[in-house]
Scaffold this motif. Structure first.
Motif, PDB file in Angstrom:
ATOM      1  N   GLY A 148      87.968  80.569 -57.538  1.00 49.31           N
ATOM      2  CA  GLY A 148      86.776  80.190 -58.278  1.00 49.31           C
ATOM      3  C   GLY A 148      86.579  78.697 -58.440  1.00 49.31           C
ATOM      4  O   GLY A 148      85.738  78.256 -59.215  1.00 49.31           O
ATOM      5  N   VAL A 149      87.354  77.897 -57.696  1.00 47.20           N
ATOM      6  CA  VAL A 149      87.190  76.443 -57.775  1.00 47.20           C
ATOM      7  C   VAL A 149      86.601  75.963 -56.448  1.00 47.20           C
ATOM      8  O   VAL A 149      87.223  76.085 -55.398  1.00 47.20           O
ATOM      9  N   GLU A 150      85.382  75.449 -56.511  1.00 46.54           N
ATOM     10  CA  GLU A 150      84.734  74.967 -55.290  1.00 46.54           C
ATOM     11  C   GLU A 150      84.991  73.471 -55.159  1.00 46.54           C
ATOM     12  O   GLU A 150      84.496  72.656 -55.934  1.00 46.54           O
ATOM     13  N   ILE A 151      85.807  73.117 -54.166  1.00 46.52           N
ATOM     14  CA  ILE A 151      86.082  71.703 -53.909  1.00 46.52           C
ATOM     15  C   ILE A 151      84.914  71.153 -53.101  1.00 46.52           C
ATOM     16  O   ILE A 151      84.465  71.803 -52.154  1.00 46.52           O
ATOM     17  N   PRO A 152      84.391  69.985 -53.465  1.00 43.49           N
ATOM     18  CA  PRO A 152      83.260  69.449 -52.705  1.00 43.49           C
ATOM     19  C   PRO A 152      83.584  69.393 -51.210  1.00 43.49           C
ATOM     20  O   PRO A 152      84.688  69.000 -50.822  1.00 43.49           O
TER      21      PRO A 152
END
Lengths: 897, 526
Positions: free
Chosen positions: A28-32
């Motif tokens: 659930g963590v979207e890294i740019p």
């Protein structure tokens, strides 16, 4: 296997082999990221750097895989500062968007997120927008050189058009040798557009959608999932759905741009009744309103019911016949055959498979017990040897073609067997350029060579097959020498491919209509099956016998029993048990004798035996052989009902035209070429009074005092599941995601990717003996050319739908008679000159076009264009077991105009 | 990965375009003959070559500096179209121009050909002299006596470092490749110098070809590589001739022993490219006939190298240096060996000098370069990516450790001397323009950053830059150092920060309209 990692201080499990970017996304963590492309390494935008370890070391998260106890920070002060710095550099070179495409720009989103001021005015940039493509605009000023389009075009689609031109700050994206996009070899698949993070490559006139819906493409049997952007009651764009295991985000030009028919003003919206019933002639320039009158459903259905009753009363049920649509849903087709069999009492029901892959289905069914591909498309990734026979897959099934091209690049040996140099030969290890129609000799000779040289899989033959001895003895004719003489392929090449197929496995065979549409189509298919049986190339990953089906539900159409003599699930109507099983359920007595196939129906109409036809979604006039004969036969009927979404050339001949809902206006299922049953979604209400097919059948049946007992599409599927063992575990609620591949024996089954792993569906694999008849040399002298009718990538069949897309019209290749340049010189024909081509059946005119990929003695053309209706040429000759027309056996001569 | 057949499209295209401008149609047809599509042809032609017949004028720092002595003018016979290139590899003859495949030193508008002296080639490639001086003894001894493990141990004991620029411990790579089990392993000899001021490998190959062949064979045997590719900078036409003749002579000398001893096969190939092509993974791409861009790592070439096979990549000098260490070791001695130092810039006698490893900079400049060290403002001790030191901090021993301690890098061991009269903004402008010109454009920090820094110096020279611009440039440099895929973008950023650290005052004064050296603001009034 999973590993423990710490993501922003939180301990989580991540799958081994995943990149940090993927693992974080799953958590659930979207890294740019700007350049990351699913399943491909790119790693050029560098915005996805994260800190790993303590003290943190900055690494690219897209190309660093997770490892045990890895500590990852995705948003530290240092990272923020870095990203801001990088974005500042990028935004300095990025003009402000002038249109709605700004909403598509990920760079602008990140700029806002990291408080970087927006870019310069578009007018400060010297470069002009390339608008040469009918559907795609390219603004180099917006390009950030993330190279996703290069991956999309080169590695994912393998269409090989987009290049990186130049170096460093001056590098840019170009097409071919820096050609305008619209003049390049672009396949218009749109993958570059779908991948572009800034809108530099974008659909012309793109705007944000109000909502999106994922559904199945209405064209071929690959069965791609498409994400449609919708505004009001219109589709405004489409892109490949990346959540699909079938197409993994890829589309072809038809999927990407072929949906405009949905909004066409030509759509049929009300029932039409011919003003002069029985006076059936093409419109010939008359207005629709001059020939037909608009009617209510009650009027139209009452008339149809009356005519059915009349015909049945006078001539019996045998005088009624119907053709199912293979781009209708399984539920529609099931309802149709039930309507024909139970409400009308006739087994004269068929689908378009008779015009294409019926020999494949019939011979596979005979040999294995299942009339379908033995394996899945993904097996191409495992196969070491891939044989493609009579299959212009790059044009007809472009998304599968991309998979095959990828496999060839990854080292699989791709063997093309085709009388033309089709596109895929550019990726092939070998091309066997055989004389048209000689496949059975080639593959039988390979079988003989394999057996003579003891290259066969003896154990497989002994344990898994029957009828082998007879088969082996039947091969004596097919020596290498003889085969070489007949096929035109050298003995050594035949031996080489045979050896590769037997020994460099797993080996898979794909084929299409170059095999089936011959007088000996069934023998052609059987020769392939026999070859797989002696080498054991079936039932294992990477092996298989794979007819690539045509229409998006032609497999389903046959599964659903729209086949004369075959009740749903291939249960023969000749069996009293089967008749009892279905009869009890349907509460009728079913006819005992198998009915007519579609080509036989035309013949029976011509002979006056068939009196009434109900054709649904088939443009028979253009797609059956001997167009003139077909028109004449249809005009001899007492009554013709055509149900379609457009007034096709066939509908023009009808007494009653019924307006159907399109694929976007109903829910249901399609079964693709690998037996995958997928849900299609209702996106709009049908226009005007058009109805889903099954509802029309239900209403009509009521007027014939029969209750089909359906109240929804999913309710039809429940009945299918109760009667068809291979669909027993299927219900609409189980088909979310990627659907299920049949057989699905029960509700707990996850489907079947690979058939015949332990034993064949019928028990033992059954060899079938094949024969070969020498060609009529005198006839071939009179008609010296073989005309091959095939496909272009942009159009589908008779183009009733594709021709209604503005973009497709813009990129279509046009109608030509393509000839070898040497033949043109010999015949003294100039490029573009109009010539007439005559067969013993008919003649057409078209303009000649030189193409060195077409060998001497062959003319290539399509059946897409109404101005070049090539089926006037094709003779009504058929493969005897299946009555499939020999479209590819047409001999012609050239007459100069 | 599929091992690909050698594709000569690029070679043929470059050859044909040396003499005429190729049309798109001709390129398309040429590509088709090699089984390539138009987009592949575009990828390559646009990367490697201008398809016009032009003179290439070297504007690398040594050539730029030399022009103040020899003048800017080009000979009239080269008055046609010209393009600027970063380094032609003949910096000892700066300034240099190439035209029609030949190389010239330019002096006051007159051209003197540098390359192409067949009689010299003849003498150098005679194997007799080499054998008389103990040539191939080391190889023979390795083949007969030593296990490959012991040779690798020696490399480690010698602390063998790479002289190709990065100073990475060579023995680590040797161990990694030796540890890979594969039917095919490669040794790629990196003879693709491209950094202005660096030409030592050419000098070694042109003068000591047998040593390279012998040392490459030893290294390949040591790691179990069956194939050696000596990848030469495209401009090194003489070196190619000399090496090929020497290889021919060596093969005759070995005769049947070639097979008996299963000696690796050596291929000598000139590879078109640029500075970036010397980056080891970009070199592999170029050998494979692709755009010469660095690969992402991991995987490292030791795992996935040339055509996907485990590959050892060593610089020419590294191998030859190892051979001299090995010879000493076999002779029971342990003397300091000579390293090649390139000296260019504001010195009287530029050239490649073979001096003991760790020679002091003053000794190189004064004794070899015949120039007073006191006349220098700065030195670049390791080419254009090794940092820049003010003269007062630059009196150091030229070995990896000492140069590192001084705050720079030894790199290829190529010292560029900057005279007192020079303006550091002008020098750095040249340096940053070099990086901009040489960035392959693959990764965003380098593609955008090199451009940004180059523009900054254009502005500084024109008096248009502000202190805020300098501050922003420091952020840019930091992004480049952190984010660039390869050393090029990182070095570009580091060079800027170095210059700001050591010459802050001189650079900053340009933002307020001053250039003490009186070099900048040409045509700008204040």
């Amino acid at each position: 296997m999973s590993v423990k990692i710490k993501l922003n201080g939180e301990s989580i499990e991540a799958s081994e082999g995943k990149t940090i970017l993927q693992a974080a996304r799953e958590a659930g963590v979207e890294i740019p990221n700007l350049c990351s492309y699913e399943n491909h390494t790119n790693g050029v935008c560098r915005i996805c750097l994260v800190e790993v370890g303590n003290p943190g070391r900055m690494v690219p998260s897209c190309s660093t895989t997770v490892s045990e106890n890895m500590e990852i920070q995705t948003e530290t002060g240092q990272l923020k500062e870095y990203r801001k710095g990088l974005l500042s550099l990028a935004m300095k070179e990025h003009p402000e968007h002038t249109g709605k495409d700004e909403e598509k720009c990920k760079l602008e989103d990140y700029a806002e997120l990291y408080s970087v001021p927006t870019g310069r005015q578009r007018s400060e940039f010297q470069v002009t927008i390339d608008e040469s493509h009918p559907g795609i605009a390219y603004d180099p000023a917006l390009c950030i050189m993330c190279r996703k389009c290069v991956i999309a075009c080169d590695q994912d689609q393998v269409n090989e058009v987009i290049a990186i031109s130049g170096r460093g700050a001056k590098s840019k994206i170009v097409f071919d040798l820096d050609a305008p996009m619209g003049k390049s070899s672009c396949a218009s698949c749109g993958a570059c557009v779908d991948s572009c993070p800034t809108g530099a490559l974008i659909e012309k006139g793109w705007e944000p959608a109000e909502r999106t819906e994922v559904s199945i493409c209405p064209y071929c049997a690959v069965g791609c999932s498409v994400e449609y952007g919708i505004k009001g009651d219109s589709i405004i764009w489409a892109r490949g759905y990346s959540g699909s295991d079938v197409n993994n985000g890829k589309l072809c030009v038809k999927g990407k741009f072929g949906w405009e028919f949905e909004m066409s003003k030509d759509r049929l919206t009300v029932p039409l009744i011919r003003k002069k019933i029985g006076d059936r002639a093409p419109l010939n320039g008359q207005k629709i309103d001059d020939v037909f009158r608009k009617a209510t459903w009650d009027e139209a259905l009452d008339l149809v019911a009356e005519k059915i009753r009349q015909s049945r009363g006078l001539y019996g049920s045998r005088s009624l016949g119907g053709i199912a649509c293979d781009r209708a849903t399984n539920e529609d087709v099931y309802a149709f055959q039930k309507f024909m069999r139970a409400a009308l009492g006739t087994d004269n029901v068929d689908q378009s498979a008779t015009l294409c892959h019926a020999p494949s289905a019939a011979m596979l069914s005979y040999a294995t017990g299942a009339g379908a591909s033995t394996n899945s498309m993904e097996d191409v990734r495992v196969a070491r040897t891939i044989i493609m026979v009579g299959s212009n897959v790059d044009r007809a099934h472009p998304v599968l073609s991309s998979e095959i091209k990828q496999a060839a690049r990854n080292g699989a040996r791709l063997i093309i067997v085709d009388p033309r140099k089709v596109e895929l030969t550019n990726h092939a290890y070998m091309h066997l350029l055989l004389k048209p129609g000689t496949d059975v000799v080639l593959f039988s000779a390979m079988a003989k060579f394999i057996l003579d040289n003891k290259l066969e899989d003896r154990k497989f033959i002994q344990e898994r097959t029957e009828n082998f001895e007879e088969f082996e003895q039947s091969l004596s004719l097919f020596t290498l020498e003889y085969a070489s003489k007949v096929t035109g392929i050298s003995e050594s090449d035949i031996a080489r491919v045979a050896t590769m197929y037997a020994k460099d496995g797993p080996a898979i065979i794909f084929w299409t209509l170059g095999i089936t549409e011959h007088e000996n189509g069934s023998d052609n298919v059987s020769s392939l099956i026999n070859l797989a049986f002696i080498t054991g190339n079936v039932g294992k990953p990477g092996t298989g016998l794979s007819p690539i089906r045509g229409q998006n539900n032609v497999q389903g159409g046959a599964d659903m029993g729209a086949v004369a003599g075959s009740l749903p699930g291939y249960q023969p109507i000749s069996s009293s048990d089967n008749r009892a099983k279905f009869g009890n359920m349907w509460k009728v007595e079913l006819p005992e004798n198998p009915g007519w196939k579609s080509t036989e129906m035309i013949d029976a109409a011509e002979k006056g035996l068939l009196k009434l036809m109900y054709i649904t979604g088939e443009n028979s006039v253009r797609s059956h052989p001997d167009t003139q004969g077909t028109i004449d036969a249809l005009r001899k009927l007492d009554f013709l009902i055509v149900q379609d979404i457009f007034l096709t050339e066939t509908a023009e001949l009808a007494d009653v035209v019924l307006p159907a809902a399109s694929t976007f206006e109903k829910s249901g299922t399609f079964t693709n070429t690998e037996r995958r049953v997928q849900l299609t979604k209702k996106i709009f209400d049908p226009p005007g009074e058009a109805l889903p097919d099954w509802e029309i059948y239900t209403r009509l049946a009521q007027r014939l005092d029969y209750d089909l007992r359906f109240n929804s599409s999913s309710n039809i599927m429940d009945e299918i599941a109760s009667l068809v063992p291979t669909y027993a575990g299927i219900s609409h609620d189980r088909l979310t995601g990627n659907g299920l591949q049949w057989p699905v024996r029960d509700k707990s089954s996850g489907g079947t990717k690979l058939l015949h792993t332990e034993s064949f569906m019928r028990g033992k694999g059954r060899f079938r003996l094949v024969s070969w008849r020498e060609r009529d040399a005198v006839f071939e002298k009179t008609y010296p050319y073989n005309i091959i009718i095939g496909r272009q990538r942009e159009h589908y069949h008779t183009a009733t739908m594709t021709a209604r897309s503005r973009v497709i019209r813009g990129v279509e290749k046009g109608s030509y008679l393509e000839m070898n340049p040497d033949d043109m010189v010999a015949e003294k024909i100039n490029e573009g000159q109009e010539i007439e081509v005559q067969s013993k059946t008919g003649k057409v005119r078209g303009s000649a076009k030189a193409n060195s990929d077409v060998p001497s003695g062959i003319i290539f053309t399509t059946f897409h264009y109404s101005e070049l209706p090539t089926n006037f040429l094709t003779p009504p000759t058929f493969d005897p077991p299946t009555k499939t027309p020999a479209y590819k056996d047409t001999r012609v001569k050239i007459v100069k105009v | 990965m599929v091992e690909q057949n050698e594709n000569n499209f690029l070679e043929e295209m470059l050859k044909e375009s040396e003499h005429k401008t190729l049309t798109n149609k001709e390129i398309s047809e040429l590509a088709a003959r090699h089984g390539l599509k138009d987009y592949e042809a575009e990828n390559l032609r646009s990367f490697y070559a201008s398809t016009e017949k032009v003179s290439k004028v070297c504007v690398g720092l040594p050539c730029k500096l030399a022009r103040s002595k020899y003048g800017e003018a080009l000979p009239s016979e080269m008055s046609g179209p010209a393009i600027e290139v970063s380094c032609l590899g003949y910096c000892d003859s700066a300034p240099v121009v190439t035209n029609d495949g030949r190389y010239f030193h330019i002096d006051a508008g007159k051209a003197m050909e540098i390359s192409g002296h067949p009689e010299r080639t003849e003498a150098i490639t005679s194997i007799t002299a080499y054998l008389e001086n103990g040539g191939f003894n080391a190889l023979n001894r390795v083949l007969e006596e030593s296990s490959t493990d012991s040779i690798r141990k020696l490399a480690k004991e010698f602390s063998l470092e790479g002289f190709g620029g990065s100073g990475f411990p060579a023995w680590v790579k040797w161990d990694a490749v030796a540890g890979k089990r594969d039917d095919t392993k490669y040794l790629v000899v990196n003879a693709h110098e491209g950094e202005p001021g660096t030409f030592k490998d050419r000098v070694i190959m042109e003068n000591r070809p047998f040593e390279l062949i012998e040392s490459a064979l030893i290294a390949a045997k040591t790691v179990g590589a069956g194939k050696i590719v000596i990848a030469l900078k495209h401009e090194y036409t003489d070196a190619e001739k000399i090496l090929k003749r020497a290889l021919g002579a060596s093969i005759s000398y070995f005769g049947d022993k070639l097979h008996d001893r299963n000696l690796p096969k050596i291929t000598i190939k000139r590879i078109p490219g640029y500075y970036i092509t010397g980056e080891e993974s970009a070199l592999l791409e170029a050998i494979e006939g692709k755009r010469s861009e660095p690969r992402l790592r991991p995987p490292y070439p030791a795992e996935v190298g040339l055509y996907g096979k485990p590959t050892l990549i060593d610089n020419v000098e590294t191998l030859v240096y190892f051979l001299s260490l090995l010879r000493e070791h076999f002779a029971g001695k342990n003397d300091r060996q000579n390293k090649a130092y390139c000296l260019t810039g504001d010195v009287k006698n530029p050239g490649a000098y073979f001096l003991p490893y760790g020679t002091r900079s003053e000794v190189l400049v004064t004794d070899a370069g015949k120039t007073d060290f006191g006349n220098l403002k700065a030195i670049l001790p390791g080419g254009l990516s090794g940092g820049i030191l003010p003269a007062e901090k630059a009196r150091i021993e030229l070995d990896f450790k000492s140069v590192r301690n001084a705050g720079a890098g030894l790199g290829t061991g190529s010292l560029i001397a900057i005279g007192k009269e020079r303006c550091m903004v002008d020098v750095m402008d040249n340096v940053q323009k070099f990086f901009e010109r040489e960035s392959c454009g693959k990764c965003m920090p380098c593609r955008l950053g090199t451009s940004e820094l180059s523009e900054l110096f254009t502005d500084l020279k024109a008096g248009k830059a502000t202190a805020a611009d300098l501050e922003r440039a420091e952020e840019t440099a930091s992004v480049m150092i952190r984010g660039s895929i390869c050393g090029l973008g990182q070095a570009a950023g580091k060079m800027f920060l170095d210059s700001m650290k050591n010459f802050s005052e001189e650079i900053t004064e340009h933002t307020s309209g001053h250039c003490k050296s009186g070099v900048c603001f040409e045509g700008v009034s204040h």
